[in-house]
Scaffold this motif. Structure first.
Motif, short mmCIF file in Angstrom:
data_model
loop_
_atom_site.label_atom_id
_atom_site.label_comp_id
_atom_site.label_asym_id
_atom_site.label_seq_id
_atom_site.Cartn_x
_atom_site.Cartn_y
_atom_site.Cartn_z
N ASN A 152 0.75 -1.44 0.29
CA ASN A 152 -0.09 0.01 -0.05
C ASN A 152 0.93 1.16 0.06
O ASN A 152 0.49 2.23 -0.73
CB ASN A 152 -1.00 0.04 1.29
CG ASN A 152 -2.16 -0.69 1.03
OD1 ASN A 152 -2.69 -0.96 -0.06
ND2 ASN A 152 -2.65 -1.36 2.13
N ARG A 153 1.89 1.32 0.74
CA ARG A 153 2.91 2.47 0.73
C ARG A 153 3.51 2.63 -0.78
O ARG A 153 3.39 3.80 -0.83
CB ARG A 153 4.18 2.28 1.62
CG ARG A 153 5.00 3.04 2.11
CD ARG A 153 6.19 2.98 3.32
NE ARG A 153 6.88 1.88 2.63
CZ ARG A 153 7.91 1.77 2.12
NH1 ARG A 153 8.17 3.09 1.49
NH2 ARG A 153 8.63 0.81 1.75
N GLU A 184 -5.63 -7.97 -0.51
CA GLU A 184 -6.10 -7.20 0.55
C GLU A 184 -5.56 -5.70 -0.08
O GLU A 184 -6.62 -4.67 0.08
CB GLU A 184 -5.15 -7.30 1.59
CG GLU A 184 -5.70 -8.49 2.81
CD GLU A 184 -6.91 -8.07 3.16
OE1 GLU A 184 -6.92 -7.31 4.35
OE2 GLU A 184 -7.95 -8.72 2.92
N ALA A 185 -4.63 -5.35 -0.88
CA ALA A 185 -3.98 -4.21 -0.84
C ALA A 185 -4.95 -3.81 -2.08
O ALA A 185 -5.33 -2.61 -2.35
CB ALA A 185 -2.76 -4.06 -1.52
N LEU A 186 -5.48 -4.42 -3.07
CA LEU A 186 -6.42 -4.23 -4.19
C LEU A 186 -7.91 -4.24 -4.02
O LEU A 186 -8.56 -4.03 -4.85
CB LEU A 186 -5.90 -5.14 -5.28
CG LEU A 186 -4.43 -4.98 -5.60
CD1 LEU A 186 -4.48 -5.82 -7.23
CD2 LEU A 186 -3.96 -3.66 -6.10
N ILE A 246 0.66 -16.35 1.36
CA ILE A 246 0.73 -15.14 1.95
C ILE A 246 0.84 -13.87 0.96
O ILE A 246 0.29 -12.81 1.32
CB ILE A 246 2.25 -15.32 2.74
CG1 ILE A 246 2.04 -16.02 3.94
CG2 ILE A 246 2.78 -13.75 3.03
CD1 ILE A 246 3.55 -16.62 4.46
N ILE A 247 1.41 -14.14 -0.12
CA ILE A 247 1.73 -13.08 -1.04
C ILE A 247 0.07 -12.78 -1.90
O ILE A 247 -0.13 -11.68 -1.80
CB ILE A 247 2.56 -13.35 -2.16
CG1 ILE A 247 3.99 -13.57 -1.68
CG2 ILE A 247 2.67 -12.36 -3.29
CD1 ILE A 247 5.06 -13.94 -2.65
N ALA A 248 -0.44 -13.76 -2.01
CA ALA A 248 -1.84 -13.64 -2.60
C ALA A 248 -2.83 -12.74 -1.75
O ALA A 248 -3.73 -11.97 -2.00
CB ALA A 248 -2.46 -14.99 -2.87
N LEU A 292 -1.20 5.10 -7.04
CA LEU A 292 -2.37 4.20 -7.28
C LEU A 292 -3.06 3.90 -6.37
O LEU A 292 -2.69 4.18 -4.94
CB LEU A 292 -1.54 3.09 -7.95
CG LEU A 292 -0.41 3.15 -9.24
CD1 LEU A 292 0.34 2.10 -9.13
CD2 LEU A 292 -1.34 3.56 -10.23
N ASN A 293 -4.41 3.55 -6.48
CA ASN A 293 -5.54 2.98 -5.43
C ASN A 293 -6.16 1.90 -5.88
O ASN A 293 -5.88 1.28 -6.96
CB ASN A 293 -6.03 4.23 -5.05
CG ASN A 293 -6.70 4.83 -6.26
OD1 ASN A 293 -7.24 4.20 -7.08
ND2 ASN A 293 -6.71 6.26 -6.31
#
Length: 256
Positions: free
Chosen positions: A78-79, A250-252, A243-245, A86-87
Motif C-alpha cells: 500500500n505504501r 488485501e491491497a487491491l 501469503i503473497i496472494a 495508485l489506489n
C-alpha cells in the motif's frame, strides 16, 4: 545477476539500508531506496523502493504467523502504491512469472491460483495472466506482458517470481517487494528483457521469494549451473503463495 538486494557485495548501510525488528515471530523488515542512477549502477539494481521481510520461522508456525506476514506485506505494498499515486480503483495486471511445471519455479502460478477475480463485473479493474516461459511458448515473457498490459490499458503491472539466493539459510524465508520491476530468469542467466517502467511505460511492482540456490554457492561443485531447492519445496511454495496472494488481494480490495 543477484536477485536479493541485500546480497549484493556493497555495504548497504551507507546507502540508507535499514532493518527493523518487528517483535513477532522473529520477523525483521529491511528497506532500501535506490533513488539515483549512481546508486543503481553501484549496487547493480534498478531504481525503486526495495523491501524484504525475513521470516525464519514461517514454516514452523501456524496460520496466524502467515497472516501476520501477509499484513506486513500489505502495508508495504500500500505504501508503494500510494507513492506511485495508485489506489484500489486503478487498473492492474497481475503476472505469474516462471515455469509452473517446476515446483521451485512455480510461485507465480501458485499465487495467481489463489487470487480471486470477478471478471463478470463490468467495473472489474484487475486482470491476471501466467505467460509460462520462452522455451515452452516461443514468446518471451516481456513480449506477452507488454502486449497484454498495453492492450488492457493498465496503470500497474504486479509481477511474482521465484528468486535465487546465495545463502542456503534464506531459502523460502525472505519475501522481497520492489517498485523496480524484474528481469525474468535473471539469476539463471536467461537473456530476458527487464519488465519495468522504462521498458513498458507502466509502473511495475514485483514480489519474489528465493527458492533456488546454485550448488556452487554451498560446496565446491564442478557443475556451475546445478540448481538446488528446499526438500519441502511443495509446502514452502504453497505457504509463500498464500501469503503473497493475501497481501495483493488485501491491497487491491479483492475477494478472499
Amino acid at each position: 545477476m543477484i536477485d536479493l538486494i541485500d546480497e549484493c557485495a556493497s555495504e548497504l548501510e551507507g546507502y540508507g539500508y535499514k532493518v527493523k525488528r518487528l517483535g513477532q515471530y522473529g520477523i525483521d523488515l529491511a528497506s532500501l531506496s535506490v533513488d539515483t542512477p549512481q546508486k543503481s549502477k553501484t549496487l547493480g539494481f534498478g531504481q525503486g523502493e526495495y523491501v524484504i521481510v525475513n521470516s525464519p520461522l514461517v514454516y514452523d508456525l501456524d496460520n496466524e504467523c502467515h497472516k501476520y506476514i501477509g499484513k506486513v506485506l500489505t502495508k508495504q505494498l500500500n505504501r508503494i502504491l500510494e507513492s506511485l499515486k495508485l489506489n484500489k480503483c486503478s487498473r492492474y495486471l497481475i503476472v505469474g512469472i516462471g515455469n509452473p511445471d517446476i515446483l521451485a519455479d512455480s510461485l507465480g502460478k501458485k499465487v495467481l491460483d489463489k487470487i480471486i477475480l470477478n471478471p463478470l463485473n463490468d467495473e472489474n479493474n484487475v486482470f491476471k495472466i501466467c505467460p509460462n516461459i520462452y522455451i515452452n511458448t516461443g514468446i518471451s515473457t516481456f513480449e506477452t506482458v507488454y502486449l497484454i498490459a498495453n492492450t488492457l490499458d493498465v496503470d500497474c503491472i504486479i509481477l511474482i517470481d521465484a528468486l535465487a539466493t546465495r545463502n542456503i539459510n534464506r531459502l523460502g524465508i525472505s519475501f522481497q517487494l520492489n517498485s523496480a520491476g524484474i528481469t525474468p530468469g535473471s539469476a539463471m542467466h536467461d537473456k530476458n528483457k527487464k519488465i519495468d517502467k522504462e521498458s513498458t511505460g507502466i509502473s511495475c511492482i514485483s514480489f519474489g521469494v528465493p527458492f533456488m540456490i546454485f550448488a556452487s554457492d554451498i560446496v565446491d561443485c564442478k557443475d556451475k549451473d546445478l540448481v538446488l531447492a528446499p526438500k519441502d519445496i511443495h509446502e514452502n511454495v504453497e505457504i509463500s503463495s498464500k501469503i503473497i496472494a493475501y497481501a495483493i488481494s488485501e491491497a487491491l480490495g479483492l475477494e478472499e
